[in-house]
Scaffold this active site. Structure first.
Site, PDB file in Angstrom:
ATOM      1  N   SER A 153       0.981  -1.155  -0.023  1.00  0.00           N
ATOM      2  CA  SER A 153       0.069   0.357   0.330  1.00  0.00           C
ATOM      3  C   SER A 153       1.089   1.116   0.004  1.00  0.00           C
ATOM      4  O   SER A 153       1.992   1.316  -0.169  1.00  0.00           O
ATOM      5  CB  SER A 153      -0.591   0.059   1.144  1.00  0.00           C
ATOM      6  OG  SER A 153      -1.319   1.174   1.297  1.00  0.00           O
ATOM      7  N   TYR A 166      -2.917  -0.551  10.084  1.00  0.00           N
ATOM      8  CA  TYR A 166      -2.231  -1.162   8.872  1.00  0.00           C
ATOM      9  C   TYR A 166      -1.374  -0.713   8.197  1.00  0.00           C
ATOM     10  O   TYR A 166      -0.806  -1.471   7.539  1.00  0.00           O
ATOM     11  CB  TYR A 166      -3.489  -0.971   8.238  1.00  0.00           C
ATOM     12  CG  TYR A 166      -4.210  -1.202   6.496  1.00  0.00           C
ATOM     13  CD1 TYR A 166      -4.608  -2.401   6.321  1.00  0.00           C
ATOM     14  CD2 TYR A 166      -3.452  -0.317   5.649  1.00  0.00           C
ATOM     15  CE1 TYR A 166      -4.205  -2.827   4.684  1.00  0.00           C
ATOM     16  CE2 TYR A 166      -3.294  -0.446   4.278  1.00  0.00           C
ATOM     17  CZ  TYR A 166      -4.090  -1.749   4.203  1.00  0.00           C
ATOM     18  OH  TYR A 166      -3.953  -2.091   2.789  1.00  0.00           O
TER      19      TYR A 166
END
Length: 245
Positions: A153, A166
């Site tokens: 990401s 995350y």
């Protein structure tokens, strides 16, 4: 690779595992790989979603897929070993693995990250990927050109406020990918990671509920990179984090 021309049957006779295959990017990747001739192993938590993908693959006349219902939150090391042994018994090899399954957790200030949320995110996004990779690599080495692909990401290489567990999990993912890539650099296994970018998925909607979804790329739009890394065209690419957009 960003303008990779997808060739018909470019994944013919390959066996590819896709985690998180029931929805979003994983679902589209599974359908695309099957369309290009691969036998796809669909791994996910929700049987109904996996069956829906399986049925669509079958209805379109693509190679019949296999279903592996597995909840990464509770799966043990032995579960992954047993799955790897089943893959050997049924297919004799594994040419590719797209480790796509992840959970978002909560977007919250660092000081208020809940310990249980942290543990759940790390369990699914990091420990499960670690155990799965350990189990799969010996099977993948039986292939002539195996490709192991992690999912990262934009918050996995530069920290961003409020992205909490995350973000930390994706830093760990990139580190794991680089470690495996370096250790197996002199073998036939190549290991890379994809940063899909802003894509219309259930996770993106959870993170940005007010966002105009019509402005986002659809999972199908970013498939050229996903195909490229599974095809033999990328056999020299190793240890890279590549943006899909």
């Amino acid at each position: 690779m960003f303008n990779h021309q997808i060739k018909e049957n470019s994944l013919e006779n390959k066996v590819i595992l896709v985690t998180g295959a029931g929805s979003g990017i994983g679902r589209q990747a599974a359908l695309t790989y099957a369309q290009l001739g691969a036998t796809v192993i669909l791994l996910g938590r929700t049987v109904e979603k996996l069956e829906s993908v399986y049925d669509e693959i079958l209805a379109k006349g693509y190679p019949e897929a296999a279903i592996v219902p597995l909840d990464m939150k509770g799966a043990s090391k032995q579960n992954y070993i047993d799955m790897a042994n089943t893959i050997i018994d049924q297919f004799g090899k594994l040419d590719g693995a797209l480790l796509n399954a992840s959970v978002l957790g909560e977007l919250t200030p660092f000081s208020t990250i809940h310990e249980q949320i942290f543990d759940d995110v790390m369990q699914i996004n990091v420990k499960a990927q670690f155990l799965l990779s350990q189990a799969l690599i010996p099977v993948m080495l039986k292939s002539s050109t195996p490709s192991l692909v992690f999912t990262s990401s934009g918050v996995g290489n530069k920290g961003r406020a409020y992205w909490g567990a995350y973000s930390m999990s994706k830093f760990a993912t990139e580190g794991m990918m680089e470690l495996i890539a370096d250790e197996y650099d002199n073998t036939n296994l190549r290991t890379n990671a994809i940063n899909p970018g802003a894509t219309k998925t259930p996770m993106r909607t959870k993170a940005y509920p007010a966002e105009d979804q019509d402005t986002l790329a659809k999972p199908l739009d970013i498939m050229p990179l996903y195909v490229y890394l599974m095809s033999d065209d990328s056999s020299s690419i190793n240890g890279k984090v590549i943006k899909a957009q």
